[in-house]
Design an enzyme around this catalytic site. Structure first.
Site, PDB file in Angstrom:
ATOM      1  N   ASN A 195     -25.778 -16.168   2.148  1.00  0.00           N
ATOM      2  CA  ASN A 195     -24.549 -15.819   0.993  1.00  0.00           C
ATOM      3  C   ASN A 195     -24.447 -16.918   0.313  1.00  0.00           C
ATOM      4  O   ASN A 195     -23.827 -17.697   0.456  1.00  0.00           O
ATOM      5  CB  ASN A 195     -23.311 -15.519   1.617  1.00  0.00           C
ATOM      6  CG  ASN A 195     -22.051 -14.959   0.814  1.00  0.00           C
ATOM      7  OD1 ASN A 195     -22.774 -14.898  -0.447  1.00  0.00           O
ATOM      8  ND2 ASN A 195     -21.113 -14.507   1.012  1.00  0.00           N
TER       9      ASN A 195
ATOM     10  N   LYS B 169     -23.643 -20.006   2.376  1.00  0.00           N
ATOM     11  CA  LYS B 169     -23.223 -19.629   3.655  1.00  0.00           C
ATOM     12  C   LYS B 169     -24.426 -19.015   4.569  1.00  0.00           C
ATOM     13  O   LYS B 169     -24.999 -18.319   3.810  1.00  0.00           O
ATOM     14  CB  LYS B 169     -22.097 -18.867   3.542  1.00  0.00           C
ATOM     15  CG  LYS B 169     -21.259 -18.299   4.831  1.00  0.00           C
ATOM     16  CD  LYS B 169     -19.956 -17.471   4.611  1.00  0.00           C
ATOM     17  CE  LYS B 169     -19.252 -16.896   5.677  1.00  0.00           C
ATOM     18  NZ  LYS B 169     -18.218 -16.166   5.690  1.00  0.00           N
TER      19      LYS B 169
ATOM     20  N   ASP C 118     -22.955  -5.868  -2.480  1.00  0.00           N
ATOM     21  CA  ASP C 118     -21.633  -5.382  -2.265  1.00  0.00           C
ATOM     22  C   ASP C 118     -21.077  -4.002  -3.089  1.00  0.00           C
ATOM     23  O   ASP C 118     -20.169  -3.323  -2.500  1.00  0.00           O
ATOM     24  CB  ASP C 118     -20.587  -6.383  -2.991  1.00  0.00           C
ATOM     25  CG  ASP C 118     -20.213  -7.510  -2.038  1.00  0.00           C
ATOM     26  OD1 ASP C 118     -21.065  -7.543  -1.081  1.00  0.00           O
ATOM     27  OD2 ASP C 118     -19.211  -8.005  -2.514  1.00  0.00           O
TER      28      ASP C 118
ATOM     29  N   GLY D 296      -8.114  -9.872   2.597  1.00  0.00           N
ATOM     30  CA  GLY D 296      -8.287 -11.219   2.788  1.00  0.00           C
ATOM     31  C   GLY D 296      -7.548 -12.241   1.447  1.00  0.00           C
ATOM     32  O   GLY D 296      -6.581 -11.629   1.015  1.00  0.00           O
TER      33      GLY D 296
ATOM     34  N   GLY E 237      -9.398 -12.058  -1.005  1.00  0.00           N
ATOM     35  CA  GLY E 237      -9.638 -10.810  -1.924  1.00  0.00           C
ATOM     36  C   GLY E 237      -9.250  -9.749  -1.130  1.00  0.00           C
ATOM     37  O   GLY E 237      -9.605  -9.646  -0.194  1.00  0.00           O
TER      38      GLY E 237
ATOM     39  N   ILE F  21      -6.212 -11.225   6.659  1.00  0.00           N
ATOM     40  CA  ILE F  21      -4.907 -10.680   6.840  1.00  0.00           C
ATOM     41  C   ILE F  21      -4.920  -9.372   7.633  1.00  0.00           C
ATOM     42  O   ILE F  21      -4.205  -9.336   8.334  1.00  0.00           O
ATOM     43  CB  ILE F  21      -4.472 -10.382   5.232  1.00  0.00           C
ATOM     44  CG1 ILE F  21      -4.317 -11.833   4.646  1.00  0.00           C
ATOM     45  CG2 ILE F  21      -2.946  -9.864   5.304  1.00  0.00           C
ATOM     46  CD1 ILE F  21      -4.061 -11.817   3.212  1.00  0.00           C
ATOM     47  N   GLY F  22      -5.710  -8.251   7.159  1.00  0.00           N
ATOM     48  CA  GLY F  22      -5.633  -7.250   7.885  1.00  0.00           C
ATOM     49  C   GLY F  22      -5.905  -7.205   9.496  1.00  0.00           C
ATOM     50  O   GLY F  22      -5.253  -6.558  10.070  1.00  0.00           O
ATOM     51  N   GLU F  23      -6.784  -8.126   9.839  1.00  0.00           N
ATOM     52  CA  GLU F  23      -6.761  -8.227  11.447  1.00  0.00           C
ATOM     53  C   GLU F  23      -5.816  -8.849  12.146  1.00  0.00           C
ATOM     54  O   GLU F  23      -5.725  -8.962  13.295  1.00  0.00           O
ATOM     55  CB  GLU F  23      -8.414  -9.006  11.611  1.00  0.00           C
ATOM     56  CG  GLU F  23      -9.635  -8.070  11.047  1.00  0.00           C
ATOM     57  CD  GLU F  23     -10.649  -8.968  11.112  1.00  0.00           C
ATOM     58  OE1 GLU F  23     -11.024  -9.852  12.038  1.00  0.00           O
ATOM     59  OE2 GLU F  23     -11.563  -8.740  10.506  1.00  0.00           O
ATOM     60  N   ASN F  24      -5.241 -10.070  11.413  1.00  0.00           N
ATOM     61  CA  ASN F  24      -4.531 -11.100  12.109  1.00  0.00           C
ATOM     62  C   ASN F  24      -2.859 -11.037  11.660  1.00  0.00           C
ATOM     63  O   ASN F  24      -2.136 -11.605  12.102  1.00  0.00           O
ATOM     64  CB  ASN F  24      -4.964 -12.495  11.796  1.00  0.00           C
ATOM     65  CG  ASN F  24      -6.276 -12.657  12.207  1.00  0.00           C
ATOM     66  OD1 ASN F  24      -6.655 -12.442  13.208  1.00  0.00           O
ATOM     67  ND2 ASN F  24      -7.341 -12.916  11.374  1.00  0.00           N
TER      68      ASN F  24
END
Length: 402
Positions: free
Chosen positions: A7, A14, A152, A214, A216, A335-338
């Site tokens: 990426n 990355k 994407d 996240g 984003g 954010i969604g997971e944690n």
């Protein structure tokens, strides 16, 4: 086969090397500050596993080629390497932001594919040139190795015209391809497949609302396993409130601000992309900092939290109407997971839609797909961790298999 996932950003690379027989990352890392006086490389061996080893190096990287050469040295190092030499890498998968209407699925990189990536640089001026640079570096360092582009925008190409067209003069679409493209598609596709597996439901019968939250943020309405709508638009700016992006606003605000604040188009773009969202409302774009400030009575932090969750709740209602039947609402990404506070607030008051959260289940963090809704709920509320690198690697193999 080992697949190297890249990426490439404007000043970063990355990467992750994945053993696809076991679907396990052998190593991963990040090259940062390429082109600056001093760069940084963070390299993890056996990431996210017992015995993970982290190495950090500071040295200048003049360009992406130098950064990637150093990565190859680390991967094949006699002492710390995870493979003996480059020949143990079977293919390279690249994350690419924007493939427009021309690219509806992952493709083997050739001159045509690179031409499409170049053609969409005006709509992806930050990401597409950087993604192209990563591809060209890989071609230079791994001659003859197949490169695959995973876009994407792919997953959202199944949207109908009524969802992707903007109500502007149709000539603007025909001439300039101004339309909704959507982003985070690799994550939404991975989550859709994982949710079907987790629920034991055929993919082509699955109706879900996916929430990638996240720094984003985007959501997608998935009907019979295919995307029919998504929140991001021609750029990643549209839709939900995000860390530094405003999301949906009245377009007339832009010329008004440009006139009243004497802003150039570039300055207006920077304001909406980098100075708005959570950061614009309360000065913080990290949800963890925002929660700490809320607990200390910071009213702007509380307002930002309420605005953020309200937008997500509103889109759940809209996408429920679009889908008609919803099997699950799925939360993913940082954010969604944690963040159980965000999930609880988003789902609060949606009982009439069959959407509810069990507080004890919502508080659990285990890194696995899981229900957070009560037993017997009409709509499952799930947390499903995303894995975009694995999805890119799998898409790469699928292309090579034909």
């Amino acid at each position: 086969m080992n697949v190297l996932v890249i990426n490439s950003g404007s000043s970063s690379i990355k990467y992750q090397l994945i053993d696809m027989e076991r679907e396990v990352p052998l190593c991963s890392g990040l090259v940062e500050r390429i082109g600056e006086p001093m760069g940084k490389l963070t390299h993890k061996i056996r990431p996210d596993a017992e015995g993970e080893e982290k190495l950090t190096f500071e040295q200048p990287f003049t360009n992406h080629v130098e950064g990637m050469k150093r990565v190859v040295e680390l991967i094949t190092d006699a002492d710390k390497g995870v493979i003996k030499d480059k020949s143990e890498i079977g293919a390279i998968g690249h994350r690419v932001l924007l493939g427009g209407e021309e690219i509806k699925q992952s493709v083997r990189i050739d001159d045509w594919a690179k031409g499409v990536i170049r053609d969409y640089i005006p709509l992806g001026p930050l990401h597409n040139p950087a993604n192209l640079a990563g591809i060209e570096v890989a071609e230079e360092l791994f001659p003859g190795l197949p490169n695959v582009g995973v876009f994407d925008t792919e997953f959202h190409q199944s949207m109908p015209a009524k969802a992707y067209l903007y109500p502007l003069p149709i000539e603007l679409y025909e001439e300039l391809k101004i339309r909704r493209y959507g982003f985070h598609g690799t994550s939404h596709r991975y989550i859709t497949k994982r949710t079907a597996q987790y629920l034991g439901k055929p993919l082509d019968e699955l109706n879900i609302i996916t929430c990638h939250l996240g720094n984003g943020c985007s959501m997608a309405a998935v009907k019979n396993g295919k995307c029919v709508d998504t929140t991001m638009g021609i750029t990643p700016l549209e839709g939900l409130m995000m860390g530094t992006r405003c999301g949906d606003i009245d377009p007339a605000i832009v010329p008004f601000l440009m006139e009243k604040k004497n802003l150039s188009p570039a300055e207006a773009d920077t304001l909406m992309n980098k100075q708005s969202g959570l950061k614009g409302v309360c000065g913080m774009n990290d949800m963890r900092d925002l929660h700490a400030a809320r607990e200390n009575g910071n009213e702007r932090a509380q307002l930002a939290f309420e605005m953020f969750t309200y937008r997500i709740k509103k889109y759940i209602g809209a996408y429920y109407a679009v889908l008609g039947r919803v099997d699950a609402v799925v939360f993913t990404a940082g954010i969604g997971e944690n963040d159980d506070f965000v999930r609880a607030e988003v789902c609060a008051g949606l009982d009439s839609l069959g959407i509810a959260v069990d507080p004890a289940r919502n508080a659990v963090r285990n890194g696995q797909p899981r229900h957070i809704s009560p037993d017997g709920s009409r709509v499952a509320v799930l947390v499903v961790p995303t894995n975009e690198e694995l999805e890119i690697a799998q898409a790469t193999l699928d292309v090579l298999k034909g």
